[in-house]
Enzyme design. Structure first.
Site, PDB file in Angstrom:
ATOM      1  CG  ASP A 163     119.646  49.946  42.919  1.00 38.44           C
ATOM      2  OD1 ASP A 163     118.959  50.971  42.777  1.00 38.44           O
ATOM      3  OD2 ASP A 163     119.768  49.344  44.007  1.00 38.44           O
TER       4      ASP A 163
ATOM      5  CE1 TYR B  59     114.947  42.405  39.965  1.00 32.78           C
ATOM      6  CE2 TYR B  59     112.964  41.758  41.149  1.00 32.78           C
ATOM      7  CZ  TYR B  59     113.731  42.730  40.529  1.00 32.78           C
ATOM      8  OH  TYR B  59     113.286  44.030  40.472  1.00 32.78           O
TER       9      TYR B  59
END
Lengths: 250, 250
Positions: free
Chosen positions: B53, B111
């Site tokens: 994003d 992540y």
């Protein structure tokens, strides 16, 4: 009237340096704009420990200003940080006497310069560290640092655009270097630094690390007082004003 | 035709996310623009391990594309980095067979999410770390991480805008947290992650750290499969796609 001392950090990337300039975004300009709002339209001038050039960062810049608003220290911290842009942060606020002056009471300044010494650049360091992909002899650089320490005339290591009148003699208390993985950190502590002095010293130290000069050349360069003897001033974005130390106030 | 695999990093701050969009600056858009130049006007499409994003960073995103130019690996690295903007860097290039696909051959993704847990923000971390000034109980957060690990249906922890069809069951191999000075680093390794999943998990973990929920609530939340039970999706800028692992190719 009260004198307020602020320690602040800023990311120099998007500023045209510290000093106020018409129609340019500067650190001083942003600070004074906010102070004017807090003082309901009254202009307030700040004094700093010294200027920094476009692209140069600060971890511990110090400024002062005078105010008659009588706001407590924590109130100043909050009022300033609420209104300042997010690339300037006030880290601490202290009320001081009029004997304190952000520029004239300085007894020591500390600068760090970062070099990323590996083949490929790192996007996360591109604004904070100078990318230098060539091999360096760190022992030679350390040896050269010894020659910079002490009290010398640093004319060779200062910009010819320097506006300093009078003596260019300064004392460097520490010139050191450390390397962790591919990141090299230069540390300079001194009584004061001439215009571009740290960036010229680092440029010469990288020449020495590459074998283009010898560590003992520093002594010769210091004696000659000639800026033309050394190469370019290295990029601004690796430079960080780290800390400013003041006289103890009684 | 050769398949080229690239591992890259990017600073997500100035991108409208990874995926190509008309008239917006995206990572895919920048990469394909450069590939088109290198291929003398021929459009080349890339495939990535997944999208990120706006504001999300990557330390080890992986993409592939097909080319008939026959450029060697080091030549690709140089050609791409010379023309890409300085907030995208290719870190390594590898020729692979057509059995490799940047998205479908993934077996594990990692992540990291950074939280700056102290009173005042830090200008140098403002784009890379989420500033959270309230006190946190780290032991409770660690305890809660245990409940996230393993194979679960993560519907509660994924955006309702998720376009995934079919199962929302994923396996988390590691959910852990460490704190050094005021910087908290969350680490998640898993078979795959749903849309916004890491950011929703961190949001719930911070609720738990504040005592607004208990660690064992995670189990209940996982069972209910309802996004509305948990709070907001935390900001994008603390999130970093760290690493992507692929099947061994024979």
């Amino acid at each position: 009237m009260e004198r307020v001392k602020c320690t602040l950090q800023y990311d120099g990337t998007l500023f045209h340096g510290f000093q106020r300039q018409p129609n340019k975004r500067t650190v001083q300009g942003e600070l004074e704009k906010v102070l004017k709002v807090i003082h309901k339209g009254q202009s307030i001038s700040i004094a700093a420990s010294g200027r920094t050039d476009a692209g140069v960062h600060a971890r511990g810049q110090v400024i002062h200003f005078d105010s008659d608003l009588g706001i407590p220290e924590r109130g100043w911290l909050h009022a300033l940080n609420t209104q300042l842009p997010d690339d300037i942060r006030v880290r601490s606020v202290e009320k001081v006497t009029e004997a304190f002056h952000a520029r004239y009471s300085v007894i020591e300044k500390e600068y760090h310069y970062f070099v990323l010494n590996c083949q490929e650049a790192d996007v996360f360091k591109r604004h904070y560290s100078y990318h230098f992909p060539y091999e360096l002899n760190m022992e030679k650089i350390e040896e050269a640092c010894r020659y910079l320490e002490g009290t010398h005339d640093f004319t060779t290591f200062s910009s010819t655009k320097s506006t300093v009148k009078g003596s260019k003699v300064r004392t460097i208390y520490e010139a050191s270097v450390k390397k962790e993985a591919s990141e090299i950190e230069f540390i300079f502590r001194g009584s004061g630094f001439l215009y571009n002095m740290v960036r010229i010293m680092v440029s010469v130290l990288l020449d020495i690390g590459q074998g283009r000069r010898q560590p003992e050349d520093i002594q010769y360069l210091l004696e000659r007082n000639d800026r033309k003897l050394v190469g370019k001033t290295i990029d601004a974005h690796g430079l960080h004003l780290w800390n400013v130390i003041y006289k103890e106030m009684e």
